[in-house]
Design a protein around this motif. Structure first.
Motif, PDB file in Angstrom:
ATOM      1  N   THR A 100       9.124   1.600 -14.410  1.00 16.32           N
ATOM      2  CA  THR A 100       8.441   2.726 -14.209  1.00 16.32           C
ATOM      3  C   THR A 100       7.063   2.246 -12.831  1.00 16.32           C
ATOM      4  O   THR A 100       6.927   1.341 -12.083  1.00 16.32           O
ATOM      5  CB  THR A 100       7.129   3.281 -15.335  1.00 16.32           C
ATOM      6  N   SER A 101       6.619   3.552 -12.481  1.00 17.07           N
ATOM      7  CA  SER A 101       6.062   3.805 -11.519  1.00 17.07           C
ATOM      8  C   SER A 101       4.770   3.164 -11.022  1.00 17.07           C
ATOM      9  O   SER A 101       4.403   2.638 -10.591  1.00 17.07           O
ATOM     10  CB  SER A 101       5.518   5.224 -10.678  1.00 17.07           C
ATOM     11  N   ASP A 102       4.483   2.818 -12.607  1.00 22.99           N
ATOM     12  CA  ASP A 102       2.904   2.670 -13.270  1.00 22.99           C
ATOM     13  C   ASP A 102       2.827   0.683 -13.581  1.00 22.99           C
ATOM     14  O   ASP A 102       1.818   0.813 -14.422  1.00 22.99           O
ATOM     15  CB  ASP A 102       2.511   3.483 -14.314  1.00 22.99           C
ATOM     16  N   ASN A 103       4.044   0.290 -13.006  1.00 25.37           N
ATOM     17  CA  ASN A 103       3.756  -0.395 -13.764  1.00 25.37           C
ATOM     18  C   ASN A 103       3.059  -1.992 -12.555  1.00 25.37           C
ATOM     19  O   ASN A 103       3.283  -1.943 -11.707  1.00 25.37           O
ATOM     20  CB  ASN A 103       5.825  -1.345 -13.502  1.00 25.37           C
ATOM     21  N   LEU A 104       2.375  -2.326 -13.646  1.00 25.59           N
ATOM     22  CA  LEU A 104       0.768  -3.000 -13.335  1.00 25.59           C
ATOM     23  C   LEU A 104       1.449  -4.140 -12.711  1.00 25.59           C
ATOM     24  O   LEU A 104       1.031  -4.732 -11.494  1.00 25.59           O
ATOM     25  CB  LEU A 104       0.075  -2.778 -14.150  1.00 25.59           C
ATOM     26  N   GLY A 184      -4.644   6.111   3.604  1.00 27.28           N
ATOM     27  CA  GLY A 184      -4.628   6.811   3.030  1.00 27.28           C
ATOM     28  C   GLY A 184      -3.342   7.451   3.707  1.00 27.28           C
ATOM     29  O   GLY A 184      -2.976   8.897   3.340  1.00 27.28           O
ATOM     30  N   LEU A 185      -3.247   7.521   5.365  1.00 28.38           N
ATOM     31  CA  LEU A 185      -2.874   7.537   5.883  1.00 28.38           C
ATOM     32  C   LEU A 185      -1.020   7.927   6.367  1.00 28.38           C
ATOM     33  O   LEU A 185      -0.047   7.885   6.807  1.00 28.38           O
ATOM     34  CB  LEU A 185      -2.730   8.852   7.306  1.00 28.38           C
ATOM     35  N   ALA A 186      -0.987   6.304   5.542  1.00 23.42           N
ATOM     36  CA  ALA A 186       0.031   5.758   6.028  1.00 23.42           C
ATOM     37  C   ALA A 186       0.909   6.244   5.326  1.00 23.42           C
ATOM     38  O   ALA A 186       1.007   7.350   4.364  1.00 23.42           O
ATOM     39  CB  ALA A 186      -0.344   4.270   4.797  1.00 23.42           C
ATOM     40  N   THR A 187       2.191   6.088   5.905  1.00 28.33           N
ATOM     41  CA  THR A 187       3.685   6.801   5.890  1.00 28.33           C
ATOM     42  C   THR A 187       4.997   5.405   5.976  1.00 28.33           C
ATOM     43  O   THR A 187       4.369   4.606   5.877  1.00 28.33           O
ATOM     44  CB  THR A 187       4.406   7.539   6.923  1.00 28.33           C
ATOM     45  N   ARG A 188       6.087   5.526   5.347  1.00 26.46           N
ATOM     46  CA  ARG A 188       7.408   4.658   4.735  1.00 26.46           C
ATOM     47  C   ARG A 188       8.196   4.684   6.546  1.00 26.46           C
ATOM     48  O   ARG A 188       7.980   6.179   6.683  1.00 26.46           O
ATOM     49  CB  ARG A 188       7.523   5.005   3.811  1.00 26.46           C
ATOM     50  N   PRO A 452      10.200   0.500  -7.497  1.00 28.24           N
ATOM     51  CA  PRO A 452       9.248   1.811  -7.624  1.00 28.24           C
ATOM     52  C   PRO A 452       8.462   1.651  -6.104  1.00 28.24           C
ATOM     53  O   PRO A 452       7.912   0.717  -6.796  1.00 28.24           O
ATOM     54  CB  PRO A 452       9.287   2.243  -8.818  1.00 28.24           C
ATOM     55  N   ILE A 453       8.069   2.458  -5.341  1.00 26.20           N
ATOM     56  CA  ILE A 453       6.519   2.510  -5.193  1.00 26.20           C
ATOM     57  C   ILE A 453       5.661   2.959  -6.133  1.00 26.20           C
ATOM     58  O   ILE A 453       5.631   3.542  -7.122  1.00 26.20           O
ATOM     59  CB  ILE A 453       6.026   3.488  -3.855  1.00 26.20           C
ATOM     60  N   PRO A 454       4.614   1.610  -6.155  1.00 27.31           N
ATOM     61  CA  PRO A 454       3.914   1.582  -7.115  1.00 27.31           C
ATOM     62  C   PRO A 454       2.916   3.516  -6.977  1.00 27.31           C
ATOM     63  O   PRO A 454       2.305   4.349  -5.802  1.00 27.31           O
ATOM     64  CB  PRO A 454       2.569   0.809  -6.757  1.00 27.31           C
ATOM     65  N   LEU A 455       2.385   3.890  -8.490  1.00 27.64           N
ATOM     66  CA  LEU A 455       1.964   4.936  -8.685  1.00 27.64           C
ATOM     67  C   LEU A 455       1.015   5.618  -8.446  1.00 27.64           C
ATOM     68  O   LEU A 455       0.663   6.373  -7.320  1.00 27.64           O
ATOM     69  CB  LEU A 455       1.447   5.382  -9.941  1.00 27.64           C
ATOM     70  N   ASN A 456      -0.429   4.486  -7.335  1.00 28.07           N
ATOM     71  CA  ASN A 456      -1.474   4.469  -7.812  1.00 28.07           C
ATOM     72  C   ASN A 456      -1.084   4.870  -6.003  1.00 28.07           C
ATOM     73  O   ASN A 456      -2.446   5.302  -5.167  1.00 28.07           O
ATOM     74  CB  ASN A 456      -2.468   3.297  -7.813  1.00 28.07           C
ATOM     75  N   GLU A 457      -0.303   4.152  -5.399  1.00 25.24           N
ATOM     76  CA  GLU A 457      -0.532   3.967  -3.496  1.00 25.24           C
ATOM     77  C   GLU A 457       0.098   5.018  -3.562  1.00 25.24           C
ATOM     78  O   GLU A 457      -0.323   5.705  -2.331  1.00 25.24           O
ATOM     79  CB  GLU A 457       1.136   2.559  -3.482  1.00 25.24           C
ATOM     80  N   LEU A 458       1.250   6.241  -3.990  1.00 26.94           N
ATOM     81  CA  LEU A 458       1.355   7.017  -4.033  1.00 26.94           C
ATOM     82  C   LEU A 458      -0.081   8.720  -4.626  1.00 26.94           C
ATOM     83  O   LEU A 458      -0.327   9.308  -3.561  1.00 26.94           O
ATOM     84  CB  LEU A 458       2.156   8.061  -4.808  1.00 26.94           C
ATOM     85  N   ASP A 459      -0.858   8.060  -5.036  1.00 26.30           N
ATOM     86  CA  ASP A 459      -1.850   8.946  -5.000  1.00 26.30           C
ATOM     87  C   ASP A 459      -3.216   8.739  -3.784  1.00 26.30           C
ATOM     88  O   ASP A 459      -3.574   9.601  -3.379  1.00 26.30           O
ATOM     89  CB  ASP A 459      -2.492   8.388  -6.505  1.00 26.30           C
ATOM     90  N   GLY A 463       1.409  10.891   1.828  1.00 27.22           N
ATOM     91  CA  GLY A 463       2.207  10.834   2.932  1.00 27.22           C
ATOM     92  C   GLY A 463       3.424   9.732   2.269  1.00 27.22           C
ATOM     93  O   GLY A 463       4.525  10.232   2.547  1.00 27.22           O
ATOM     94  N   LEU A 464       3.437   9.034   1.626  1.00 25.92           N
ATOM     95  CA  LEU A 464       4.303   7.856   1.209  1.00 25.92           C
ATOM     96  C   LEU A 464       5.386   8.664   0.211  1.00 25.92           C
ATOM     97  O   LEU A 464       4.912  10.188  -0.384  1.00 25.92           O
ATOM     98  CB  LEU A 464       3.378   7.313   0.197  1.00 25.92           C
ATOM     99  N   VAL A 465       6.438   8.904   0.143  1.00 26.98           N
ATOM    100  CA  VAL A 465       8.024   8.862  -0.451  1.00 26.98           C
ATOM    101  C   VAL A 465       8.033   8.004  -1.641  1.00 26.98           C
ATOM    102  O   VAL A 465       8.129   6.781  -0.760  1.00 26.98           O
ATOM    103  CB  VAL A 465       8.994   9.270   0.750  1.00 26.98           C
ATOM    104  N   GLN A 466       8.326   8.832  -2.144  1.00 26.52           N
ATOM    105  CA  GLN A 466       9.081   8.237  -3.813  1.00 26.52           C
ATOM    106  C   GLN A 466      10.458   7.673  -3.834  1.00 26.52           C
ATOM    107  O   GLN A 466      10.666   7.780  -2.939  1.00 26.52           O
ATOM    108  CB  GLN A 466       8.333   8.287  -4.744  1.00 26.52           C
ATOM    109  N   ASN A 467      10.830   5.976  -3.686  1.00 27.22           N
ATOM    110  CA  ASN A 467      11.893   6.308  -4.073  1.00 27.22           C
ATOM    111  C   ASN A 467      12.902   6.601  -4.846  1.00 27.22           C
ATOM    112  O   ASN A 467      11.839   7.019  -6.008  1.00 27.22           O
ATOM    113  CB  ASN A 467      12.566   3.978  -4.535  1.00 27.22           C
TER     114      ASN A 467
END
Length: 470
Positions: A100-104, A184-188, A452-459, A463-467
Motif C-alpha cells: 500500500t502507498s502508506d507502507n512506512l 513541493g513542486l517536484a514532478t516525475r 508505489p510512490i509513498p502517500l506522504n510524498e503525494l500529499d 504534482g507527483l503522479v502515483q504509479n
C-alpha cells in the motif's frame, strides 16, 4: 509535521548536513549534525560533507535504511528468493507484492535514497566555492558526489520507475530546494530522462575522478562498474561489455573463497570494487534480520524453498536432502536444527553484530554483466569463458554455454546471477529488467512491478503522479 518535512529533509538538507567526526574523507564512521552554511566553507568541511554522503549510503537508521538494510532486503523480498518470516506487517506486504502507498518501510527506503541524493547535491553546489581546496582534490570530491547521485537515481528508478524510456520515472532533483514550498513542486521525469541524468553524472564523475583505488570510496573503476550495470538495464550490451571488460582488466581478482566477501569484520578482498564499511555503531541490519533468534538475530526474513532448490534440486524439506557441490549454497543456506527443515535461514552474513561490510560493486557481478552482454550478442564461447571464472570458485565446472542455444545460455547466466548474488538485493530488479516477473511469479499483477510512490510524498508534492494501480 513528519509528512510536511519529508521533502525538505530528503532533498535539501539546508539546515543540517552530516559532518564526519574524522580526519579524512574516506572515513565513513559515526557523524554529527552541523549547520550547512558552516559545514562546507573550508577544506575540512568539504571532506566531512563527502564523508556524510557515504554515511547516507549506509543508511543505518532502520526507519530509513539504505544499503544497511532495505536496499538488499526489498530487492529480494519482492521476488521468489526471500520470504517474510517475522512480524513486520510492512515487510509482509512486500513479500506478498501487496504494497500500500502508506507502507512506512517503503517510504523510509525512498527517503533514505533521496537523503543520499540531497547530500550529493549540496556537495556539488557548495564545494566549487570552497577556498583553499586544492583543485585536484576539489574535482575528486565532486566526482564522488556525482557517483553517489548516479547510483542513487539508478536505485530509485529500479524500484519505482517504468522500464520503458517514455514511462514514469522518478523526480530528478539536482539542486537543493530553497524551502519546503519549492520542494513541493517536484514532478516525475520519464525513465529515459532519469537514465540520461545518470549517464551524465557518471561522465562528470569519470572526468573529475582522482587516482584512488580505495574500495571504501568511489573510484574510477566504481564509476565504470555502475555504467556497465546501467547499460545492462538499458539493453546496451555493446556498452555493457566494454565497461565490464575495462573493469575486469583493472587489477581485480576474485576472492579465493566466496565466504571471504562476507566476513564478520568486513575484511577487504582483491574482488572489492566499492564496499560500504559498517561496524557495531554504524550498524548494518543484514545479519540480524536473516539470522534466527538462537544465532544473534530476529529471523525477520529468510530464504525460500525455491532458492534452496536452486542450489540443491533434490531438496525435499529435510536438511539431510540439502546436498550441493555449490560453495555459494553451502555458505548462504544453513539449518539450525539438522532434523527440522523449518529452521532454514540465510547465513550470508554470519553475525547479528552488524559489522560486516556491504558489497556495492564486486568483480563477480561485473563478470556476470560481461558474460550476459557477450551472450546477448551471441558470443557464447566468450560468455562461457567469462562465466567459468565464477563457477570455478563455486566448485563447479564450466557451464558449456557454447553448446546451448542462445536463449538457454542467457537463462543459464541469469541463474548464475541468482546463485552468486542471492540475498544481495538483485533478484527482483533482475526479474523486472528481463520481463520475467509474471512468468516466475504468475500471481503478481503487472502494476505491482513498480513500488508505489509513498502517500506522504503525494500529499506534500501534488504534482507527483502515483504509479498506476495504487
Amino acid at each position: 509535521m513528519r509528512a510536511a518535512n519529508r521533502w525538505y529533509t530528503m532533498h535539501s538538507l539546508l539546515m543540517t548536513l552530516f559532518a564526519a567526526g574524522c580526519s579524512n574523507v574516506l572515513d565513513v564512521h559515526p557523524v554529527n549534525e552541523t549547520d550547512a552554511s558552516q559545514a562546507i566553507t573550508t577544506p575540512a568541511g568539504a571532506r566531512a560533507a563527502v564523508a556524510g554522503m557515504y554515511d547516507a549510503l549506509q543508511g543505518t537508521d532502520i526507519e530509513a535504511s539504505y544499503y544497511g538494510g532495505e536496499m538488499l532486503f526489498f530487492g529480494d523480498l519482492s521476488a521468489d528468493d526471500v520470504e517474510h518470516t517475522g512480524t513486520f506487517t510492512t515487510y509482509r506486504q512486500i513479500d506478498q507484492n501487496d504494497i500500500t502507498s502508506d507502507n512506512l518501510s517503503v517510504e523510509g527506503f525512498w527517503d533514505a535514497i533521496y537523503r543520499a541524493v540531497g547530500r550529493a547535491n549540496i556537495v556539488i553546489q557548495k564545494v566549487p566555492d570552497v577556498q583553499g581546496l586544492d583543485p585536484a582534490e576539489r574535482d575528486d570530491l565532486l566526482a564522488q558526489a556525482y557517483f553517489v547521485r548516479a547510483l542513487s537515481y539508478h536505485n530509485l528508478v529500479k524500484f519505482w520507475g517504468d522500464t520503458a524510456a517514455s514511462g514514469l520515472g522518478v523526480p530528478i532533483v539536482l539542486v537543493p530546494p530553497k524551502d519546503i514550498s519549492e520542494a513541493g513542486l517536484a514532478t516525475r521525469a520519464t525513465t529515459g530522462a532519469v537514465y540520461a541524468q545518470i549517464l551524465s553524472d557518471l561522465s562528470d564523475a569519470e572526468n573529475r575522478m582522482g587516482s584512488s583505488t580505495d574500495s571504501h570510496r568511489a573510484t574510477l573503476m566504481a564509476v565504470r562498474s555502475l555504467r556497465a550495470r546501467v547499460y545492462l538495464y538499458q539493453k546496451n550490451y555493446v556498452g555493457a561489455q566494454a565497461e565490464a571488460e575495462a573493469v575486469s582488466a583493472g587489477g581485480f581478482s576474485l576472492a579465493p573463497e566466496y565466504g571471504d566477501l562476507f566476513t564478520p569484520g568486513g575484511d577487504d578482498t582483491p574482488e572489492d570494487i566499492f564496499r560500504l564499511h559498517f561496524d557495531a555503531v554504524d550498524y548494518c541490519w543484514e545479519g540480524y534480520y536473516y539470522l534466527p533468534y538462537e544465532v544473534q538475530g530476529r529471523g525477520e526474513i529468510g530464504p525460500t524453498v525455491a532458492l534452496i532448490k536452486a542450489y540443491a534440486p533434490s531438496f525435499n524439506g529435510s536438511p539431510a536432502s540439502f546436498v550441493t557441490t555449490d560453495e555459494r549454497g553451502k555458505w548462504n543456506i544453513t539449518f539450525s536444527d539438522p532434523t527440522d527443515g523449518t529452521t532454514k535461514y540465510g547465513s550470508k552474513w554470519r553475525t547479528g553484530i552488524g559489522a560486516e561490510d556491504i558489497q556495492v560493486f564486486r568483480l563477480a557481478e561485473v563478470l556476470l554483466i560481461q558474460a550476459e552482454a557477450q551472450a546477448r550478442q551471441n558470443n557464447l564461447t566468450g560468455a562461457d569463458s567469462t562465466l567459468a571464472l565464477i563457477r570455478d570458485r563455486a566448485g563447479l565446472p564450466p557451464a558449456g554455454l557454447d553448446t546451448m542455444s542462445q536463449a538457454n545460455a542467457i537463462n543459464a547466466i541469469l541463474n548464475e546471477r541468482r546463485l552468486e548474488l542471492a540475498m544481495e538485493g538483485d533478484r527482483w530488479p533482475d526479474l523486472i529488467r528481463t520481463g520475467r516477473v509474471q512468468t516466475v511469479m504468475p500471481t503478481v499483477a503487472a502494476f505491482q512491478n513498480m513500488f508505489p510512490i509513498p502517500l506522504n510524498e503525494l500529499d506534500v508534492a501534488p504534482g507527483l503522479v502515483q504509479n498506476p494501480g495504487y
